[in-house]
Write a protein that holds these residues in place. Structure first.
Motif, mmCIF file in Angstrom:
data_model
loop_
_atom_site.group_PDB
_atom_site.id
_atom_site.type_symbol
_atom_site.label_atom_id
_atom_site.label_comp_id
_atom_site.label_asym_id
_atom_site.label_seq_id
_atom_site.Cartn_x
_atom_site.Cartn_y
_atom_site.Cartn_z
ATOM 1 N N HIS A 4 84.683 59.466 80.278
ATOM 2 C CA HIS A 4 83.539 59.432 79.388
ATOM 3 C C HIS A 4 83.668 60.533 78.345
ATOM 4 O O HIS A 4 84.562 61.377 78.433
ATOM 5 C CB HIS A 4 82.235 59.606 80.182
ATOM 6 C CG HIS A 4 82.105 60.958 80.819
ATOM 7 N ND1 HIS A 4 82.787 61.311 81.965
ATOM 8 C CD2 HIS A 4 81.375 62.041 80.454
ATOM 9 C CE1 HIS A 4 82.476 62.561 82.290
ATOM 10 N NE2 HIS A 4 81.631 63.035 81.387
ATOM 11 N N HIS A 22 81.038 63.025 75.468
ATOM 12 C CA HIS A 22 79.722 63.416 74.974
ATOM 13 C C HIS A 22 79.915 63.620 73.475
ATOM 14 O O HIS A 22 80.495 64.624 73.058
ATOM 15 C CB HIS A 22 79.238 64.699 75.652
ATOM 16 C CG HIS A 22 79.277 64.624 77.152
ATOM 17 N ND1 HIS A 22 78.332 63.948 77.880
ATOM 18 C CD2 HIS A 22 80.167 65.112 78.046
ATOM 19 C CE1 HIS A 22 78.632 64.041 79.166
ATOM 20 N NE2 HIS A 22 79.739 64.737 79.290
ATOM 21 N N GLU A 23 79.472 62.666 72.711
ATOM 22 C CA GLU A 23 79.779 62.631 71.280
ATOM 23 C C GLU A 23 79.304 63.864 70.517
ATOM 24 O O GLU A 23 79.987 64.335 69.622
ATOM 25 C CB GLU A 23 79.184 61.365 70.643
ATOM 26 C CG GLU A 23 79.795 61.027 69.312
ATOM 27 C CD GLU A 23 81.316 60.849 69.357
ATOM 28 O OE1 GLU A 23 81.984 61.328 68.422
ATOM 29 O OE2 GLU A 23 81.833 60.266 70.322
ATOM 30 N N ARG A 54 87.240 62.515 75.293
ATOM 31 C CA ARG A 54 87.152 61.727 76.536
ATOM 32 C C ARG A 54 87.777 62.527 77.666
ATOM 33 O O ARG A 54 88.872 63.080 77.519
ATOM 34 C CB ARG A 54 87.863 60.381 76.378
ATOM 35 C CG ARG A 54 87.028 59.393 75.569
ATOM 36 C CD ARG A 54 87.645 58.012 75.404
ATOM 37 N NE ARG A 54 88.310 57.456 76.570
ATOM 38 C CZ ARG A 54 87.694 56.879 77.618
ATOM 39 N NH1 ARG A 54 86.392 56.793 77.646
ATOM 40 N NH2 ARG A 54 88.395 56.382 78.615
ATOM 41 N N GLY A 69 77.829 60.644 79.800
ATOM 42 C CA GLY A 69 77.996 60.397 78.374
ATOM 43 C C GLY A 69 77.801 58.971 77.944
ATOM 44 O O GLY A 69 76.732 58.393 78.119
ATOM 45 N N ASP A 70 78.880 58.404 77.410
ATOM 46 C CA ASP A 70 78.835 57.076 76.796
ATOM 47 C C ASP A 70 79.059 55.928 77.773
ATOM 48 O O ASP A 70 79.154 54.785 77.359
ATOM 49 C CB ASP A 70 79.859 57.011 75.660
ATOM 50 C CG ASP A 70 81.283 57.319 76.121
ATOM 51 O OD1 ASP A 70 81.474 57.749 77.281
ATOM 52 O OD2 ASP A 70 82.209 57.132 75.316
#
Length: 131
Positions: A43, A45-46, A83, A106-107
């Protein structure tokens, strides 16, 4: 008056794996502890960096450009947008410092994903050992 907290004791007392718990907050960041074993999930975290500090054990953070190996007392910051997949071959206790907006995985969402409400649940009161 402030509360004194031992992140090591709180992490050791946790019964759920991959379920971070908030132990403090500093400005716009949460301080969390977790007990982990196995692999979490790939994942990112942008918009948030994520700091990992190892309280006990060993953690590998896999990233597309390679992996970092962390042992007790070491820390690493995963930069925003990278990522990554945390992996613990044996039980590991860690502390995380993340912005309050950081989503656990996250995403992506998996069976291990924990909501912020779950992470903010009250901790069991620790009993200090008598010397």
């Amino acid at each position: 008056m402030s509360n004194i907290t031992s992140p090591k004791q709180v992490a050791a007392s946790l019964t759920e794996l991959w379920s971070p718990r908030v132990v403090a907050e500093v400005d716009d960041a949460y301080i969390k502890v977790a007990k982990v074993h196995g692999s979490l999930a790939w994942h990112s975290h942008e918009n948030e960096d994520e700091l990992f500090l190892i309280l006990k054990g060993h953690l590998r953070i896999e990233m597309e450009e390679g992996a970092v190996e962390l042992k007790e007392g070491e820390m690493f910051v995963v930069p925003k947008g990278v990522r990554h997949n945390p992996v613990a071959e044996q039980e590991c206790h860690l502390m995380l410092i993340e912005r309050k907006t950081t989503l656990h995985t996250g995403d992506v969402v998996t069976e291990k994903t924990r909501s912020l409400d779950e992470q903010l649940r009250p901790l069991e009161r620790l009993v200090n050992p008598v010397d």
